[in-house]
Design a protein around this motif. Structure first.
Motif, PDB file in Angstrom:
ATOM      1  N   GLY A 174      39.910  35.303  46.802  1.00  0.00           N
ATOM      2  CA  GLY A 174      41.267  35.359  46.249  1.00  0.00           C
ATOM      3  C   GLY A 174      42.077  36.524  46.784  1.00  0.00           C
ATOM      4  N   LEU A 175      41.507  37.719  46.759  1.00  0.00           N
ATOM      5  CA  LEU A 175      42.266  38.894  47.204  1.00  0.00           C
ATOM      6  C   LEU A 175      42.473  38.869  48.710  1.00  0.00           C
ATOM      7  CD1 LEU A 175      40.835  41.764  44.983  1.00  0.00           C
ATOM      8  CD2 LEU A 175      43.059  40.643  44.832  1.00  0.00           C
ATOM      9  N   ARG A 209      32.746  40.779  46.666  1.00  0.00           N
ATOM     10  CA  ARG A 209      32.762  40.840  45.199  1.00  0.00           C
ATOM     11  C   ARG A 209      32.016  42.096  44.776  1.00  0.00           C
ATOM     12  NH1 ARG A 209      31.320  36.625  41.484  1.00  0.00           N
ATOM     13  NH2 ARG A 209      33.360  37.084  40.617  1.00  0.00           N
ATOM     14  N   GLU A 210      32.492  42.737  43.716  1.00  0.00           N
ATOM     15  CA  GLU A 210      31.759  43.917  43.238  1.00  0.00           C
ATOM     16  C   GLU A 210      30.795  43.456  42.141  1.00  0.00           C
ATOM     17  OE1 GLU A 210      33.925  47.007  41.183  1.00  0.00           O
ATOM     18  OE2 GLU A 210      32.484  48.516  41.856  1.00  0.00           O
ATOM     19  N   GLY A 256      35.103  35.468  46.030  1.00  0.00           N
ATOM     20  CA  GLY A 256      35.489  36.707  46.718  1.00  0.00           C
ATOM     21  C   GLY A 256      36.495  36.426  47.813  1.00  0.00           C
ATOM     22  N   LYS A 287      40.022  37.813  33.996  1.00  0.00           N
ATOM     23  CA  LYS A 287      38.585  37.629  34.242  1.00  0.00           C
ATOM     24  C   LYS A 287      37.821  38.955  34.141  1.00  0.00           C
ATOM     25  CE  LYS A 287      37.238  35.842  38.421  1.00  0.00           C
ATOM     26  NZ  LYS A 287      37.280  34.886  39.515  1.00  0.00           N
ATOM     27  N   TYR A 288      38.476  40.045  34.601  1.00  0.00           N
ATOM     28  CA  TYR A 288      37.747  41.315  34.676  1.00  0.00           C
ATOM     29  C   TYR A 288      38.216  42.338  33.636  1.00  0.00           C
ATOM     30  CZ  TYR A 288      36.351  39.143  39.026  1.00  0.00           C
ATOM     31  OH  TYR A 288      35.866  38.254  39.954  1.00  0.00           O
ATOM     32  N   ASN A 316      42.555  37.241  37.800  1.00  0.00           N
ATOM     33  CA  ASN A 316      41.561  38.311  37.966  1.00  0.00           C
ATOM     34  C   ASN A 316      41.653  39.298  36.816  1.00  0.00           C
ATOM     35  OD1 ASN A 316      40.362  37.441  40.272  1.00  0.00           O
ATOM     36  ND2 ASN A 316      41.373  38.860  41.652  1.00  0.00           N
ATOM     37  N   ASP A 371      45.924  45.868  34.305  1.00  0.00           N
ATOM     38  CA  ASP A 371      45.047  45.454  33.203  1.00  0.00           C
ATOM     39  C   ASP A 371      44.349  46.662  32.598  1.00  0.00           C
ATOM     40  OD1 ASP A 371      42.453  45.975  34.468  1.00  0.00           O
ATOM     41  OD2 ASP A 371      42.932  44.298  35.793  1.00  0.00           O
TER      42      ASP A 371
HETATM   43  P1  ADP Z   1      36.818  36.550  43.000  1.00  0.00           P
HETATM   44  O1  ADP Z   1      37.536  36.993  41.773  1.00  0.00           O
HETATM   45  O2  ADP Z   1      36.869  35.098  43.209  1.00  0.00           O
HETATM   46  O3  ADP Z   1      35.457  37.106  43.110  1.00  0.00           O
HETATM   47  P2  ADP Z   1      38.781  38.070  44.439  1.00  0.00           P
HETATM   48  O4  ADP Z   1      38.948  38.210  45.907  1.00  0.00           O
HETATM   49  O5  ADP Z   1      39.960  37.641  43.666  1.00  0.00           O
HETATM   50  O6  ADP Z   1      37.559  37.120  44.267  1.00  0.00           O
HETATM   51  O7  ADP Z   1      38.271  39.457  43.892  1.00  0.00           O
HETATM   52  C1  ADP Z   1      37.254  40.135  44.588  1.00  0.00           C
HETATM   53  C2  ADP Z   1      36.517  41.105  43.684  1.00  0.00           C
HETATM   54  O8  ADP Z   1      37.374  42.151  43.299  1.00  0.00           O
HETATM   55  C3  ADP Z   1      36.065  40.493  42.387  1.00  0.00           C
HETATM   56  O9  ADP Z   1      34.830  39.858  42.525  1.00  0.00           O
HETATM   57  C4  ADP Z   1      35.974  41.703  41.478  1.00  0.00           C
HETATM   58  O10 ADP Z   1      34.744  42.368  41.714  1.00  0.00           O
HETATM   59  C5  ADP Z   1      37.074  42.608  41.999  1.00  0.00           C
HETATM   60  N1  ADP Z   1      38.327  42.496  41.205  1.00  0.00           N
HETATM   61  C6  ADP Z   1      39.431  41.792  41.519  1.00  0.00           C
HETATM   62  N2  ADP Z   1      40.390  41.977  40.585  1.00  0.00           N
HETATM   63  C7  ADP Z   1      39.880  42.825  39.679  1.00  0.00           C
HETATM   64  C8  ADP Z   1      40.377  43.437  38.473  1.00  0.00           C
HETATM   65  N3  ADP Z   1      41.616  43.196  38.024  1.00  0.00           N
HETATM   66  N4  ADP Z   1      39.569  44.284  37.796  1.00  0.00           N
HETATM   67  C9  ADP Z   1      38.308  44.552  38.251  1.00  0.00           C
HETATM   68  N5  ADP Z   1      37.785  44.019  39.383  1.00  0.00           N
HETATM   69  C10 ADP Z   1      38.560  43.170  40.078  1.00  0.00           C
END
Ligand code: ADP
Length: 558
Positions: free
Chosen positions: A525-526, A510-511, A523, A464-465, A461, A491
């Motif tokens: 993973g967390l 997911r945001e 959405g 990715k972000y 993540n 990060d």
């Molecule tokens: P996914 O990454 O598959 O969408 P996750 O449950 O891992 O699902 O994350 C949920 C949401 O949280 C992501 O879609 C993103 O919007 C936000 N997110 C997670 N980790 C980060 C990060 N390190 N920085 C910014 N946003 C994050």
């Protein structure tokens, strides 16, 4: 004492003053400048005469609460002479106790409140004390006095409530006030005597039950119930009336005069005189619509739950079924990759040293296709990851997340290995590992595969972000004193809004922002990570601000 009670609050502006209709204005200083001492003395005498002639008691106080003027009526009422009051703190002199004899602290005195708020305060039945020690129920009012926009003191007016006419007027005023409430209340209210005879009912009562006043007032309350339950209703009334306490919000069904039924919520209280209950007050609220809405909501919730369950079962079935062909695709793609022939053409394109038939068969295996094979492998791997995440999710939903504990695992090694793996595969970010120098091992019990999954999720993540070239720090800090181990992934990425943070660990959340637009994910993973950490007895949380990077923390018990 001579203390200025008002020194901290006396900052009202002229604007506030002019908006305060209750405020009293004295001493226009411009006029004072022009007036001669004789004029002023004459003016004072005139005011004193007027104020002495009024039947209402009145005294003026300075900011220290000392009497600067008191009129004749107040002196007569309080039993003092003028010289006994002037310069004295009036609260100590006439306002020192509550009616029950307990001390009345100065800071609770309405006069002080009036000075600090800049507002007039009126109190009914405030007790002052006569010089001879007897209580004096009064209609009490105090207002601040403003001079050039500043509060310089206050004036208290007092009326004797022992006079029957005044007391009567007061009762009438109070009664009129309650009458308005009684008439306009939307709850049905009735007063009934110990036998259950209705003494009074408000308009809402007649509306609710549908009976006219003549069929209610002077009748036993039970006639508004269907005949077959009147006896029971009377017995219950009796029991409530003689019961030890008031009754709150009892739900029941009533029948209206026209035969329709309503669901109501009733509360009962009592009017007591000299310790004896003389009447019961029933307050009945029609909750039919609320009940219907609640039931409809519950039905929808139940259906939603069922739908959700069905969906989970469906997802879990589909995932299982998807897995089989995917495993086959992935197997064949690996086989194709392994069987790729050696290239002999110096152009390095499609020529293969085989006979024609073989050449045809090997068209597929030609090096020009190697990119496609790589793509198939890459995409099947992604799909495998998605499927295993969905599988994990459906296991959690079914309450089947079980941990496979290694009681003597070295957490330091695990985190370090995960970080090293990411360093190898992540080209676009710089990944650092932070651990206090003295820590050489952290032996504790955990499920290594699951924790690896959590760390992988947090680190991927973070990549990715966050933008290319930015830094990601993974940290580990054993805190034996707090009996926990703290792990974090930090990060320098896009950050997470406060609103999103509240939902981040919910499934499928997911945001959606300009930065996350191109990213892929379910959405989940967390959500899964959070469940794993909770199952370990730890906690997962985030600290972040939009545009300022994020740090995900989790703890594990030590
Ligand atoms: P996914 O990454 O598959 O969408 P996750 O449950 O891992 O699902 O994350 C949920 C949401 O949280 C992501 O879609 C993103 O919007 C936000 N997110 C997670 N980790 C980060 C990060 N390190 N920085 C910014 N946003 C994050």
């Amino acid at each position: 004492m001579g203390q200025n009670y008002f020194e901290q609050e006396n900052h009202l502006s002229q604007k506030q003053v002019s908006s305060n209709e209750e405020a009293m204005y004295v001493n226009n200083s411009k006029k004072e400048e022009k007036a001669t001492p004789q004029d002023l003395e004459q003016q004072r005498l005139k005011f004193t005469t007027i104020l002495d002639a009024t039947t209402e008691g009145l005294y003026e106080l300075d900011l220290a609460g000392r009497c600067t003027f008191i009129n004749r009526a107040a002196l007569d009422f309080l039993g003092y002479r003028e010289e006994e009051c002037l310069g004295k703190e009036m609260h100590q002199l006439v306002h020192y106790n509550h009616p029950d004899g307990s001390p009345y602290p100065l800071d609770k005195c309405p006069f002080i409140k009036s000075l600090t708020s800049g507002k007039q305060i009126k109190l009914v039945e405030e007790v002052l004390w006569h010089k001879n020690g007897s209580p004096l129920p009064t209609l009490y009012s105090c207002s601040p006095i403003f001079e050039n926009g500043q509060i310089v003191g206050g004036v208290v007016t007092i009326s004797d409530l022992r006079e029957p006419k005044k007391a009567q007027a007061l009762i009438q005023e109070t009664e009129a006030r309650f009458r308005v409430i009684w008439q306009s209340a939307s709850d049905a209210v009735a007063l009934s005597d110990p036998e259950g005879t209705v003494i009074e009912a408000n308009p809402a009562y007649y509306t609710l039950y549908g009976y006219p006043p003549e069929q209610v007032i002077g009748q036993n309350f039970s006639i508004i119930f269907p005949e077959e339950i009147r006896e029971v209703a009377r017995a219950q009334y009796d029991e409530t009336f003689r019961g030890p306490k008031t009754v709150q919000a009892i739900e029941s069904v009533i029948k209206r005069a026209d035969g329709t039924e309503r669901v109501v919520e009733a509360s009962y209280d009592f009017i007591t005189q000299n310790g004896i209950r003389t009447a019961m007050v029933s307050v009945v609220r029609d909750i039919t619509e609320r009940k219907q809405a609640q039931e409809a909501l519950q039905k929808v919730l139940f259906e939603l739950k069922q739908f959700d369950q069905l969906k989970d079962e469906f997802v879990s079935l589909v995932i299982h079924d998807l897995r089989t062909p995917l495993t086959a695709i992935s197997g064949y793609a690996h086989l194709l990759k392994r069987n790729q022939p050696k290239v002999i053409s110096d152009k390095g394109t499609s020529a293969v040293e085989k006979d024609d038939v073989e050449e045809l068969a090997n068209q597929l295996l030609a090096p020009k296709n190697s990119k496609s094979i790589e793509a198939i492998l890459h995409q099947t791997q992604r799909m495998e990851e998605l499927i295993s995440r969905l599988l994990e999710f459906s296991r959690i939903q079914a309450g089947k997340l079980t941990l496979n504990y290694n009681r003597q695992g070295n957490l330091l090694n695990l985190v370090r290995t995960v970080v090293e793996d990411h360093k190898v595969t992540t080209e676009e970010h710089e990944i650092e590992f932070e651990v206090p120098g003295f820590v050489t091992e952290i032996v504790t019990s955990f499920d290594a595969a699951r924790l690896e999954q959590v760390l992988n999720n947090l680190i991927s993540n973070a990549t990715k972000y966050s933008p290319r070239g930015s830094k990601i720090t993974v940290g580990l800090d054993p805190q034996p004193d707090a009996a926990k181990i703290l792990v974090w992934v930090k990060d320098q990425g896009y950050g997470i809004s406060q609103e999103a943070q509240a939902h981040l660990f919910e499934r499928y959340y997911r945001e959606y922002t300009a930065e996350t637009k191109g990213t892929q994910g379910l959405g989940l993973g967390l959500y899964i990570s959070n469940e794993i950490i909770k199952e370990h007895g730890g906690r997962l949380w985030v600290e972040s601000q939009s545009g300022e990077g994020s740090t995900f923390y989790f703890t594990l018990p030590f």
